[in-house]
Scaffold this motif. Structure first.
Motif, PDB file in Angstrom:
ATOM      1  N   TYR A 130     -33.507 -11.880 -28.507  1.00  0.00           N
ATOM      2  CA  TYR A 130     -34.113 -12.749 -29.517  1.00  0.00           C
ATOM      3  C   TYR A 130     -35.089 -12.002 -30.417  1.00  0.00           C
ATOM      4  O   TYR A 130     -35.720 -11.039 -30.012  1.00  0.00           O
ATOM      5  CB  TYR A 130     -34.850 -13.913 -28.846  1.00  0.00           C
ATOM      6  CG  TYR A 130     -33.945 -14.772 -28.017  1.00  0.00           C
ATOM      7  CD1 TYR A 130     -33.057 -15.646 -28.613  1.00  0.00           C
ATOM      8  CD2 TYR A 130     -33.967 -14.700 -26.628  1.00  0.00           C
ATOM      9  CE1 TYR A 130     -32.214 -16.441 -27.857  1.00  0.00           C
ATOM     10  CE2 TYR A 130     -33.128 -15.492 -25.861  1.00  0.00           C
ATOM     11  CZ  TYR A 130     -32.257 -16.354 -26.479  1.00  0.00           C
ATOM     12  OH  TYR A 130     -31.428 -17.133 -25.733  1.00  0.00           O
ATOM     13  N   ALA A 131     -35.205 -12.501 -31.635  1.00  0.00           N
ATOM     14  CA  ALA A 131     -36.192 -11.992 -32.584  1.00  0.00           C
ATOM     15  C   ALA A 131     -37.158 -13.130 -32.886  1.00  0.00           C
ATOM     16  O   ALA A 131     -36.835 -14.303 -32.745  1.00  0.00           O
ATOM     17  CB  ALA A 131     -35.505 -11.520 -33.868  1.00  0.00           C
ATOM     18  N   PHE A 132     -38.366 -12.764 -33.292  1.00  0.00           N
ATOM     19  CA  PHE A 132     -39.385 -13.745 -33.625  1.00  0.00           C
ATOM     20  C   PHE A 132     -40.231 -13.188 -34.753  1.00  0.00           C
ATOM     21  O   PHE A 132     -39.933 -12.112 -35.282  1.00  0.00           O
ATOM     22  CB  PHE A 132     -40.222 -14.112 -32.384  1.00  0.00           C
ATOM     23  CG  PHE A 132     -40.853 -12.922 -31.698  1.00  0.00           C
ATOM     24  CD1 PHE A 132     -42.153 -12.550 -31.990  1.00  0.00           C
ATOM     25  CD2 PHE A 132     -40.141 -12.184 -30.769  1.00  0.00           C
ATOM     26  CE1 PHE A 132     -42.734 -11.454 -31.362  1.00  0.00           C
ATOM     27  CE2 PHE A 132     -40.709 -11.082 -30.131  1.00  0.00           C
ATOM     28  CZ  PHE A 132     -42.014 -10.720 -30.438  1.00  0.00           C
ATOM     29  N   ASN A 133     -41.264 -13.899 -35.148  1.00  0.00           N
ATOM     30  CA  ASN A 133     -42.127 -13.426 -36.230  1.00  0.00           C
ATOM     31  C   ASN A 133     -43.581 -13.737 -35.906  1.00  0.00           C
ATOM     32  O   ASN A 133     -43.885 -14.320 -34.858  1.00  0.00           O
ATOM     33  CB  ASN A 133     -41.693 -14.038 -37.570  1.00  0.00           C
ATOM     34  CG  ASN A 133     -41.761 -15.546 -37.563  1.00  0.00           C
ATOM     35  OD1 ASN A 133     -42.705 -16.152 -37.062  1.00  0.00           O
ATOM     36  ND2 ASN A 133     -40.742 -16.193 -38.124  1.00  0.00           N
ATOM     37  N   VAL A 134     -44.482 -13.366 -36.793  1.00  0.00           N
ATOM     38  CA  VAL A 134     -45.914 -13.590 -36.589  1.00  0.00           C
ATOM     39  C   VAL A 134     -46.208 -15.077 -36.453  1.00  0.00           C
ATOM     40  O   VAL A 134     -47.023 -15.487 -35.622  1.00  0.00           O
ATOM     41  CB  VAL A 134     -46.729 -12.958 -37.743  1.00  0.00           C
ATOM     42  CG1 VAL A 134     -48.195 -13.349 -37.671  1.00  0.00           C
ATOM     43  CG2 VAL A 134     -46.576 -11.435 -37.727  1.00  0.00           C
ATOM     44  N   ALA A 135     -45.560 -15.915 -37.246  1.00  0.00           N
ATOM     45  CA  ALA A 135     -45.778 -17.366 -37.177  1.00  0.00           C
ATOM     46  C   ALA A 135     -45.415 -17.904 -35.801  1.00  0.00           C
ATOM     47  O   ALA A 135     -46.131 -18.746 -35.254  1.00  0.00           O
ATOM     48  CB  ALA A 135     -44.968 -18.077 -38.261  1.00  0.00           C
ATOM     49  N   ASP A 136     -44.316 -17.430 -35.229  1.00  0.00           N
ATOM     50  CA  ASP A 136     -43.905 -17.885 -33.901  1.00  0.00           C
ATOM     51  C   ASP A 136     -44.960 -17.540 -32.850  1.00  0.00           C
ATOM     52  O   ASP A 136     -45.289 -18.361 -31.991  1.00  0.00           O
ATOM     53  CB  ASP A 136     -42.566 -17.261 -33.502  1.00  0.00           C
ATOM     54  CG  ASP A 136     -41.419 -17.679 -34.401  1.00  0.00           C
ATOM     55  OD1 ASP A 136     -41.504 -18.754 -35.026  1.00  0.00           O
ATOM     56  OD2 ASP A 136     -40.431 -16.918 -34.476  1.00  0.00           O
ATOM     57  N   VAL A 137     -45.485 -16.324 -32.922  1.00  0.00           N
ATOM     58  CA  VAL A 137     -46.537 -15.901 -31.992  1.00  0.00           C
ATOM     59  C   VAL A 137     -47.770 -16.779 -32.182  1.00  0.00           C
ATOM     60  O   VAL A 137     -48.394 -17.220 -31.208  1.00  0.00           O
ATOM     61  CB  VAL A 137     -46.890 -14.410 -32.198  1.00  0.00           C
ATOM     62  CG1 VAL A 137     -48.092 -14.010 -31.357  1.00  0.00           C
ATOM     63  CG2 VAL A 137     -45.687 -13.522 -31.884  1.00  0.00           C
ATOM     64  N   ALA A 138     -48.117 -17.058 -33.434  1.00  0.00           N
ATOM     65  CA  ALA A 138     -49.299 -17.875 -33.726  1.00  0.00           C
ATOM     66  C   ALA A 138     -49.132 -19.303 -33.219  1.00  0.00           C
ATOM     67  O   ALA A 138     -50.069 -19.883 -32.658  1.00  0.00           O
ATOM     68  CB  ALA A 138     -49.571 -17.874 -35.230  1.00  0.00           C
ATOM     69  N   ILE A 139     -47.953 -19.879 -33.399  1.00  0.00           N
ATOM     70  CA  ILE A 139     -47.711 -21.240 -32.913  1.00  0.00           C
ATOM     71  C   ILE A 139     -47.875 -21.288 -31.393  1.00  0.00           C
ATOM     72  O   ILE A 139     -48.551 -22.160 -30.851  1.00  0.00           O
ATOM     73  CB  ILE A 139     -46.314 -21.741 -33.339  1.00  0.00           C
ATOM     74  CG1 ILE A 139     -46.264 -21.924 -34.857  1.00  0.00           C
ATOM     75  CG2 ILE A 139     -45.948 -23.031 -32.618  1.00  0.00           C
ATOM     76  CD1 ILE A 139     -44.860 -22.077 -35.418  1.00  0.00           C
ATOM     77  N   PHE A 140     -47.283 -20.330 -30.715  1.00  0.00           N
ATOM     78  CA  PHE A 140     -47.378 -20.277 -29.258  1.00  0.00           C
ATOM     79  C   PHE A 140     -48.812 -20.049 -28.810  1.00  0.00           C
ATOM     80  O   PHE A 140     -49.332 -20.759 -27.940  1.00  0.00           O
ATOM     81  CB  PHE A 140     -46.455 -19.175 -28.708  1.00  0.00           C
ATOM     82  CG  PHE A 140     -46.511 -19.047 -27.217  1.00  0.00           C
ATOM     83  CD1 PHE A 140     -45.810 -19.931 -26.413  1.00  0.00           C
ATOM     84  CD2 PHE A 140     -47.280 -18.072 -26.618  1.00  0.00           C
ATOM     85  CE1 PHE A 140     -45.865 -19.832 -25.030  1.00  0.00           C
ATOM     86  CE2 PHE A 140     -47.350 -17.966 -25.240  1.00  0.00           C
ATOM     87  CZ  PHE A 140     -46.643 -18.841 -24.437  1.00  0.00           C
ATOM     88  N   ALA A 141     -49.482 -19.058 -29.402  1.00  0.00           N
ATOM     89  CA  ALA A 141     -50.859 -18.736 -29.016  1.00  0.00           C
ATOM     90  C   ALA A 141     -51.809 -19.888 -29.338  1.00  0.00           C
ATOM     91  O   ALA A 141     -52.698 -20.214 -28.545  1.00  0.00           O
ATOM     92  CB  ALA A 141     -51.316 -17.458 -29.722  1.00  0.00           C
TER      93      ALA A 141
END
Length: 156
Positions: A130-141
């Protein structure tokens, strides 16, 4: 609320700048992949038409509009909830991080029709597909932070 808005802007800007760098400067959409620190960090272009991990893939305009509406609804709810609960500064920061990430992915859906994912990390012989982005990390965090730091000033 000032802390929330500050973090929203910071995360939103960081997300959009990294996507611009990857798409325009590195031309990852055409190159497909770039090994940065293999296997730990690689850039792998993926257009996500669904939600996390490509779930609920929908290439139609209706599916895209529904996902935009859901994300904006979540943003509105988190804003209202943070304001109502009068979260402490760390809780406000977490809410802002979540909102900034959500808005970053909303912009992708509006501009590109899908979310631009490009970060790929693997480790210890386990290859992450899987690939993700900065927004995905921010939503999770941000969501995880709200679980731990969402105590408001009302009850204190």
């Amino acid at each position: 609320m000032r802390i929330l808005f500050r973090w929203t802007v910071i995360i939103f800007a960081l997300d959009q700048v990294t996507k611009w760098l990857v798409l325009s400067w590195l031309d990852l959409a055409n190159r497909g992949e770039i090994d940065v620190l293999p296997p730990i960090l690689n850039l792998r272009m993926a257009w996500n038409y669904g939600i996390n991990f490509g779930l609920l893939q929908g290439h139609s305009d209706t599916a895209r509009q529904v996902l935009i509406a859901v994300a904006l609804g979540i943003v509105a709810f988190v804003l209202w909830w943070a304001w109502r609960e009068k979260l402490k500064p760390l809780g406000m920061a977490c809410a802002g991080v979540l909102i900034g990430g959500a808005l970053g992915n909303v912009v992708d859906r509006m501009v590109y029709g899908a979310v631009a994912d490009f970060l790929n990390m693997s480790c210890c012989g386990i290859e992450n597909p899987y690939a993700f982005n900065v927004a995905d990390v921010a939503i999770f965090a941000g969501a995880l932070g709200l679980v731990f730091f969402a105590d408001g000033k009302k009850g204190s």
